[in-house]
Design an enzyme around this catalytic site. Structure first.
Site, PDB file in Angstrom:
ATOM      1  N   SER A   1       3.385  -2.657 -12.094  1.00  0.00           N
ATOM      2  CA  SER A   1       2.176  -2.401 -12.889  1.00  0.00           C
ATOM      3  C   SER A   1       1.313  -3.645 -13.077  1.00  0.00           C
ATOM      4  CB  SER A   1       2.542  -1.781 -14.243  1.00  0.00           C
ATOM      5  OG  SER A   1       3.117  -0.504 -14.060  1.00  0.00           O
TER       6      SER A   1
ATOM      7  N   TRP B   1       0.815  -1.229   0.000  1.00  0.00           N
ATOM      8  CA  TRP B   1       0.000   0.000   0.000  1.00  0.00           C
ATOM      9  C   TRP B   1       0.842   1.270   0.000  1.00  0.00           C
ATOM     10  CZ3 TRP B   1      -3.986  -1.544   4.391  1.00  0.00           C
ATOM     11  CH2 TRP B   1      -4.691  -2.678   3.963  1.00  0.00           C
ATOM     12  N   LYS B   2       2.138   1.119   0.180  1.00  0.00           N
ATOM     13  CA  LYS B   2       3.047   2.281   0.200  1.00  0.00           C
ATOM     14  C   LYS B   2       2.541   3.302   1.224  1.00  0.00           C
ATOM     15  CE  LYS B   2       4.296   1.029  -4.446  1.00  0.00           C
ATOM     16  NZ  LYS B   2       4.863   1.391  -5.719  1.00  0.00           N
TER      17      LYS B   2
ATOM     18  N   GLU C   1      11.308  -6.830  -9.555  1.00  0.00           N
ATOM     19  CA  GLU C   1      10.545  -5.633  -9.882  1.00  0.00           C
ATOM     20  C   GLU C   1      11.386  -4.728 -10.786  1.00  0.00           C
ATOM     21  OE1 GLU C   1       7.171  -4.669  -7.091  1.00  0.00           O
ATOM     22  OE2 GLU C   1       8.930  -3.773  -6.184  1.00  0.00           O
TER      23      GLU C   1
ATOM     24  N   HIS D   1      13.142  -2.361  -1.618  1.00  0.00           N
ATOM     25  CA  HIS D   1      12.209  -1.847  -2.621  1.00  0.00           C
ATOM     26  C   HIS D   1      12.841  -0.625  -3.300  1.00  0.00           C
ATOM     27  CE1 HIS D   1       8.740   0.034  -4.469  1.00  0.00           C
ATOM     28  NE2 HIS D   1       8.133  -1.139  -4.373  1.00  0.00           N
TER      29      HIS D   1
ATOM     30  N   GLY E   1      -0.120  -0.028  -6.749  1.00  0.00           N
ATOM     31  CA  GLY E   1      -1.315   0.807  -6.924  1.00  0.00           C
ATOM     32  C   GLY E   1      -2.631   0.030  -6.967  1.00  0.00           C
TER      33      GLY E   1
HETATM   34  P1  PGA Z   1       2.858  -0.878  -8.901  1.00  0.00           P
HETATM   35  O1  PGA Z   1       3.929  -0.995  -7.709  1.00  0.00           O
HETATM   36  O2  PGA Z   1       2.061  -2.138  -8.886  1.00  0.00           O
HETATM   37  O3  PGA Z   1       2.036   0.337  -8.551  1.00  0.00           O
HETATM   38  O4  PGA Z   1       3.626  -0.730 -10.164  1.00  0.00           O
HETATM   39  C1  PGA Z   1       4.589  -2.208  -7.451  1.00  0.00           C
HETATM   40  C2  PGA Z   1       5.526  -2.047  -6.298  1.00  0.00           C
HETATM   41  O5  PGA Z   1       6.076  -0.950  -6.110  1.00  0.00           O
HETATM   42  O6  PGA Z   1       5.748  -2.992  -5.536  1.00  0.00           O
END
Ligand code: PGA
Length: 249
Positions: free
Chosen positions: A208, A9-10, A166, A95, A230
């Protein structure tokens, strides 16, 4: 091997919305038995979310988005692995946003992994190339960078780790790696980890991920799970991603 879907969720959501989203993710987990559904809320919401989700399916878990590389003491603003113990099962490490905003790399990442493993929290070690190449395989640069992050760690330090591929150019960009590209990178990094550390475990993909690509990512045997940013902030979309990835529907 059981699969793993993690929602990152950041730095989003106030407590009421975070609590609601955690509840709905734990309901999603009820639809699966061995596959794991995990959410990584902002650090400050971990304790209250844990409180309200006491009764939860065993395959639902919480993750921290970060951890201090230090043990205890005068480190203002940091939270230690020991303090996270009992709250979370997983913790993200390395990350790209932590690398960008807090210069976390190399020895810091190795120290974070060691602290987590000592507290029986599973590190989810993120790696991936920064720029989208011109078609040349990025694997040798990726393994060189990973070797730097993991230097000084032993096979037993790495044994419990999950790895998350990632590609930085795919994160938050709306331009996911194609499933076959992600699978090819993961296959090679997995071989390198096995050769170098006798490591055998899960490698998941992030960048994404949406309900539109979850099913084709799920069709790749190399991809053991997803790290969703996201799209994990929307309960229905996250549920759909889990269903499409885990059931290929
Ligand atoms: P995102 O982020 O799905 O919004 O691209 C992935 C992540 O940062 O782990």
């Amino acid at each position: 091997m059981a699969k793993l879907v993690i929602g990152n969720w950041k730095m989003n959501l106030a407590l009421p919305a975070a609590t609601q989203l955690a509840r709905s993710a734990s309901r999603v987990a009820e639809d699966y038995s061995s596959d794991r559904i995990v959410v990584a809320p902002p650090l400050i919401w971990l304790a209250p979310i844990r409180e309200v989700s006491r009764v939860q399916p065993p395959n639902f878990a919480l993750a921290s988005q970060t951890v201090s590389p230090f043990d205890v003491g005068a480190h203002t603003g940091d939270v230690s692995a020991e303090q996270l113990k009992g709250l979370v099962t997983y913790c993200l490490v390395g990350h790209s946003e932590r690398r960008r905003d807090h210069q976390e790399r190399g020895a810091v990442i190795a120290a974070q992994i060691k602290r987590l493993v000592a507290q029986a929290i599973t590190p989810v070690v993120c790696f991936g190339e920064t720029a989208q190449g011109d078609g040349a395989a990025p694997q040798s640069q990726i393994t060189a960078d990973l070797a730097d992050d993991l230097s000084g760690l032993s096979p037993s330090d790495l044994e419990p780790c999950v790895f998350a591929y990632e590609p930085v150019w795919a994160i938050g960009s709306g331009r996911p790696a194609s499933p076959s590209y992600a699978a090819a990178v993961i296959a090679e990094v997995r071989q390198w980890l096995t050769r170098t550390y006798r490591w055998r475990g899960q490698v998941i993909y992030g960048g994404s991920v949406t309900a539109d690509n979850a099913s084709s990512l799920g069709a790749e045997a190399e991809i053991d799970g997803l790290l969703v940013g996201g799209a994990s902030l929307h309960a229905r979309e996250f549920a759909l991603i889990c269903r499409r990835f885990l059931r290929h529907v």
